[in-house]
Every structure is written in structure tokens, then in C-alpha cells.
Design a protein around this motif. Structure first.
Motif, PDB file in Angstrom:
ATOM      1  N   TYR A  27       0.830  -1.208   0.000  1.00 40.84           N
ATOM      2  CA  TYR A  27       0.000   0.000   0.000  1.00 40.84           C
ATOM      3  C   TYR A  27       0.872   1.269   0.000  1.00 40.84           C
ATOM      4  O   TYR A  27       0.373   2.368   0.174  1.00 40.84           O
ATOM      5  N   GLY A  83      -8.170  -2.797   2.284  1.00 41.09           N
ATOM      6  CA  GLY A  83      -8.454  -1.360   2.277  1.00 41.09           C
ATOM      7  C   GLY A  83      -7.888  -0.732   3.519  1.00 41.09           C
ATOM      8  O   GLY A  83      -7.405  -1.428   4.416  1.00 41.09           O
ATOM      9  N   ASP A  85      -9.401   2.560   4.798  1.00 42.82           N
ATOM     10  CA  ASP A  85     -10.118   3.804   5.087  1.00 42.82           C
ATOM     11  C   ASP A  85     -11.117   3.616   6.218  1.00 42.82           C
ATOM     12  O   ASP A  85     -11.285   2.515   6.751  1.00 42.82           O
ATOM     13  N   VAL A  88     -14.074   0.936   5.709  1.00 37.11           N
ATOM     14  CA  VAL A  88     -13.605  -0.446   5.844  1.00 37.11           C
ATOM     15  C   VAL A  88     -13.262  -0.760   7.312  1.00 37.11           C
ATOM     16  O   VAL A  88     -13.628  -1.810   7.843  1.00 37.11           O
ATOM     17  N   PRO A 101     -11.888  -4.456  -2.728  1.00 37.35           N
ATOM     18  CA  PRO A 101     -11.568  -3.066  -2.384  1.00 37.35           C
ATOM     19  C   PRO A 101     -12.532  -2.100  -3.066  1.00 37.35           C
ATOM     20  O   PRO A 101     -12.998  -2.365  -4.172  1.00 37.35           O
ATOM     21  N   THR A 104     -11.082   3.131  -6.744  1.00 38.03           N
ATOM     22  CA  THR A 104     -10.436   4.454  -6.635  1.00 38.03           C
ATOM     23  C   THR A 104     -10.234   4.995  -8.051  1.00 38.03           C
ATOM     24  O   THR A 104     -10.268   4.232  -9.032  1.00 38.03           O
ATOM     25  N   ASP A 157      -8.179   7.635  -1.711  1.00 32.93           N
ATOM     26  CA  ASP A 157      -9.300   6.885  -1.146  1.00 32.93           C
ATOM     27  C   ASP A 157     -10.432   6.795  -2.144  1.00 32.93           C
ATOM     28  O   ASP A 157     -10.474   7.526  -3.122  1.00 32.93           O
ATOM     29  N   SER A 158     -11.357   5.934  -1.791  1.00 33.39           N
ATOM     30  CA  SER A 158     -12.514   5.749  -2.651  1.00 33.39           C
ATOM     31  C   SER A 158     -13.569   6.808  -2.328  1.00 33.39           C
ATOM     32  O   SER A 158     -14.526   6.543  -1.607  1.00 33.39           O
TER      33      SER A 158
END
Ligand code: THU
Length: 510
Positions: A27, A83, A85, A88, A101, A104, A157-158
Motif C-alpha cells: 500500500y 483497504g 479507510d 472499511v 476493495p 479508486t 481513497d474511494s
């Protein structure tokens, strides 16, 4: 811990991780440690109350040494989800692992999304790229004011974030627009959050307001919160927590505008709500300091929280469980301004809980949810395994005790190195000397199944303080695992944890 607790308070220090997870490099987060690196960067943190609870027992933190006899039980938790964030993290804490995931958009959102957005809202967008929220309003704020088109931006992030000046797009209208976007962003484009980002001011001097609003993807299955609410437990959200669950599973919600405000509300709620779950998130660590690499204020924020901690603790009674943890990291000392894939700290305190138990490294954030579920007297819920699972097994085994002579029922459970649990209860005899203790029954059961290495033995009695195993049982256990942990618990939730060698320092040896 059946029915041992009436109230559970969980405080999430958003982004306050305690070290990179084994897969952090994937990551881009190798070496991250939000709390410890911040402590280094500011020359040491001053957190006397967190220190007494055992924060410094979890990982080395400059300025926060291990406590001699921590007041809380302590450990750290990894995550099973893919993930890093808040969504999650909070979902997993409440029992739900995310294996796909969230999408993004490092190159912005695709044309098909923008077209749908235009069809539903009549609006074109500006930006459509990853950006910092403050930078993008500097760059495009003026154009937005001229054209009336909202600024769309994302991050690592998403998130699908829409910034708009409050006088150009009134806040209610911005919320409607975000709601439309939320309806478009499903399935493969199911971003974790659509976020309304209002701002005010004149060109060159735009500032974001506190009226940010998140439109989260609702959890794809029931979480512990849904379950608790369904069982009639009062569930209170403080801060952004309810947003992360699509507002599902709560009986009351309090939105807050800052850590300080959040701590006020936590204080008031602990005072007023005597039962149920209080689930709070302090987001400034993430939003204001983590993402902006502002380790100075990140440190101050921790110290602020520490100062208020005694007020919270002083309101707790014997039926309360108080937990401090985090959802992920966001190390403000690394070049990255995004979240970091980290372990999160775990401090579990209850005035009646035995203090200083090392809860170890938990595989899943869900262990917390499972523990909370058990604390309320329900069976474990979700993906996790309760901190007290072994105690629960021992408690159940105790129900099988055959003790008509002493009337002293004992249950034991051993965890073996292969991860299996074996249980036993005391079995008495009219010829008293033939009695077999619960612990030996459990150990013999494990060994008879081919297991030779015991990691932990739990023994449950109805005695306060909880009874420890007798010398004979310790000697038997030592035969197989001289380094074994021993947890002694009673029906009221009191726990003590010992190393075998501490209880049997001078064992018999041939
Ligand atoms: N007992 C145990 O099961 N474990 C121990 O370590 C000590 C004592 C049981 C044996 C008996 O049935 C009862 O407690 C009273 O001694």
C-alpha cells in the motif's frame, strides 16, 4: 462475558495507527506508525493518562513508557479487509470484512459517470482529478463561482467529493446533488463515500465550512450495530460514525464539528446514557492533521484527548466497558498524505475488569465487535473472535462440572498451538481423592487428541478474585508447555492473566 456489562463505550481515534501491517509495503506504507512517528517528530508525547492505561505497552512511543501495571488491557489489531479507510475499518470493527476493495480513481471519474451525473443534476463538473481539498478550491473556486458548476475531486481513497461555495450552490441543494451522485455510484463504481464539501469566502480567501456531509455506501450485510439495535440495545453514534454505516443500526446520533466538540458530546453522553453502546469517532486526527502531514497538531490533538480522558474514566462503573482504538493509520510524518495501512491500538478498560491483560496482536478488527457482542451477553457476532473466547469456552465447560461434594464448579479451556480449543470440568467422586480437576481434564483431552503444545489455559470459577489452578494442575500443564499463559476468570467478568512460571516457580523436575 455473559451479561457482565450493561454499557460499552468505543472511542475511535481516527487514523491513530501504531505501526505498519506486514503487507503495508503493498500500500506504499512501509515504516508508517502514526502515533510513534509523531512522538519522534515532536521529541516525545506527553500522554500521562493514556500511558497509565497502557498505550506505551502496545508499542514503544517516545515520551510514553510502558506502565508499571497498566490500568487497561492492551494490544493491537490488524485488519483482514482489503483497504485502509474509515468505512472499511469501522465495518470490520462491527463484524464485516471487505474483500473487494472500493474503487479508486487516480485518473478521475470516467465519462459514463459524468454523463449520468449531468443527466440527473443538469450540471457539468470542474476538476475531476485527485487533489487536496484546500488546494482545489484555491485553484478552481473562482471558476466555480463564475460558472456555478461544482468542483469534483477524489483522493487515493474511494471518494467522490463535490466542493461548492455555499452562496453559489446552497447547502441543501448540494446535499441533493450528492444524493443523486450516490445513486449513480453503485456496483463497480460503488465508491465508499460521496462527500459534500461546502466552502465560503472570497477568491484568494476561500475556507471550507464544517458543514461537510458524507453519503456512504451502506454496509452490504448486517453489522453488529444492526444486530444490537434489533435486540433492543440503545446504539448511539457520535461524530461521523453513523455516516459510515449509511445511518443504519443507530437509535441516536450526534454529529460533531471538531475533536473538542466530540469530546464534549462523549462526556455528556457517558453522563446521561446508562446502558447500551456509545460509538464515537474523533476525526480531526485524520481530516485536519493526518492528511495534511501536520504532526505538530496531531501530537497536540493526542495530548488534548489525554487531558480529557480522566473525566470520562471517572464516570465509569462496574458494568461499563471502555475501549479506545482506531480504524487505520494516516502517518503525518511520511511524505504520503493518505491513510496508512497500520495496526491500530487497543485499550480495554473496565473498573471491574482485571487490568493489564496483554490481549496480544489480534488478527482482525472484528475481534473488538465480537467482544462487544459478548459483553452484552450475546454470542460472538461477525468475522471476529472475542478476546474472551477461551473464557467463554471455559464458562460453558463449567456448566458440565460434577461437584456434588464440594459444590465448587470449575470449567477450563486450553488453546493449543494448532488453534484448537479443548475443554474440561471438574469431576468428583464419593472417594474424594479420585476427583479430577477441570484443568487436568482439559489438558488430558487435548493430549488424548494428539495435541502437545498449549498456548493458553483459561479457568473459570465463581470466586472473587478468580481462583488459580492448583499446583497439581500446574505441574501437569508444565509437562507440556512450561511457557503457557493462564487466564483466571469468574462469572462477574474479573480476569487475571499469568505466566505458568509465575504461578509455579519451583516445579518438580526429574
Ligand atoms: N478444582 C479444580 O477443578 N481445579 C483446581 O485447580 C483446583 C480444584 C476442583 C476439584 C474439586 O472438585 C473442587 O474444585 C474443590 O476442590
Amino acid at each position: 462475558m455473559t451479561e457482565a456489562f450493561e454499557r460499552v463505550i468505543i472511542i475511535i481515534l481516527d487514523s491513530c495507527g501504531v505501526g505498519a501491517l506486514p503487507d503495508a509495503a503493498r500500500y506504499g506504507d512501509k515504516g508508517s506508525n502514526s502515533i510513534a512517528n509523531t512522538a519522534e517528530a515532536v521529541g516525545g508525547l506527553n500522554l500521562p493518562h493514556l500511558e497509565r492505561l497502557g498505550l506505551g505497552d502496545i508499542v514503544p512511543i517516545r515520551g510514553v513508557p510502558p506502565a508499571s501495571g497498566p490500568r487497561a488491557s492492551f494490544g493491537k489489531m490488524a485488519t483482514l479487509s482489503l483497504g485502509k479507510d474509515s468505512t472499511v475499518g469501522h465495518w470490520e470493527i462491527m463484524g464485516l470484512v471487505t474483500t473487494r476493495p472500493f474503487p479508486t480513481y487516480p485518473n478521475g471519474f470516467p465519462e459514463e459517470i459524468l454523463e449520468k451525473f449531468k443527466r440527473l443534476t443538469g450540471l457539468e463538473v470542474l476538476g475531476n482529478k485527485p487533489a487536496s481539498g484546500t488546494e482545489i478550491i484555491k485553484e478552481l473556486g473562482e471558476k466555480h463561482c463564475r460558472t456555478g458548476n461544482p468542483i469534483l475531486y477524489t483522493s487515493a481513497d474511494s471518494v467522490f467529493q463535490l466542493a461548492a461555495h455555499e452562496e453559489v450552490i446552497p447547502i441543501e441543494r448540494l446535499h441533493q446533488i450528492c444524493q443523486k451522485a450516490r445513486e449513480i455510484l453503485t456496483a463497480e463504481h460503488g465508491v465508499a463515500r460521496v462527500i459534500a464539501r461546502p466552502f465560503i469566502g472570497k477568491p484568494g480567501n476561500f475556507t471550507r465550512t464544517e458543514r461537510r456531509k458524507d453519503f456512504s455506501l451502506p454496509p452490504p450485510a448486517d453489522t453488529l450495530l444492526d444486530y444490537l439495535k434489533g435486540e433492543g440495545v440503545e446504539v448511539t453514534s457520535i461524530g461521523k460514525v453513523d455516516d459510515l454505516f449509511g445511518h443504519r443500526g443507530f437509535t441516536r446520533t450526534f454529529h460533531t464539528s471538531s475533536n473538542r466538540h466530540g469530546m464534549e458530546v462523549i462526556h455528556r453522553t457517558i453522563k446521561n446514557q446508562k446502558r447500551g453502546l456509545i460509538f464515537a469517532n474523533l476525526v480531526d486526527f485524520d481530516m485536519l492533521w493526518g492528511h495534511r502531514n501536520d504532526y505538530v497538531n496531531f501530537a497536540k490533538g493526542l495530548e488534548d484527548f489525554d487531558r480529557r480522558l480522566p473525566e470520562f474514566l471517572s464516570l465509569l462503573g462496574g458494568k461499563d466497558l471502555f475501549i479506545i482504538t482506531a480504524d487505520h493509520g494516516c502517518d503525518p510524518t511520511t511524505p504520503s498524505t493518505d491513510h496508512s495501512r497500520e495496526y491500530v491500538p487497543l485499550l480495554v478498560f473496565g473498573p471491574k475488569l482485571k487490568s493489564g491483560v496483554d490481549l496480544g496482536t489480534r488478527e482482525s478488527l472484528g475481534d473488538l465487535g465480537a467482544t462487544v457482542s459478548e459483553a452484552f451477553g450475546f454470542s460472538s457476532f461477525g468475522c471476529g473472535e472475542s478476546f474472551w473466547k477461551l473464557i467463554e469456552s471455559a464458562k460453558r465447560a463449567r456448566l458440565k462440572a460434577y461437584a456434588p461434594y464440594s459444590k465448587f464448579n470449575v470449567g477450563a479451556a486450553v488453546l493449543t498451538s494448532s488453534g484448537k480449543v479443548f475443554t474440561g470440568a471438574n469431576v468428583e467422586n464419593a472417594s474424594y481423592g479420585l476427583t479430577v480437576c477441570a484443568e487436568r481434564a482439559a489438558v488430558f483431552s487435548a493430549v488424548s487428541s494428539g495435541e502437545k503444545e498449549m498456548t493458553t489455559l483459561a479457568v473459570v470459577t465463581d470466586k472473587s478474585p478468580p481462583a488459580k489452578p492448583c499446583g497439581a494442575c500446574l505441574q501437569v500443564l508444565r509437562e507440556f508447555s512450561p511457557d503457557c499463559w493462564i487466564i483466571c476468570a469468574n462469572l462477574d467478568g474479573e480476569i487475571s492473566k499469568h505466566k505458568l512460571g509465575e504461578l509455579l516457580p519451583e516445579a518438580f523436575e526429574l
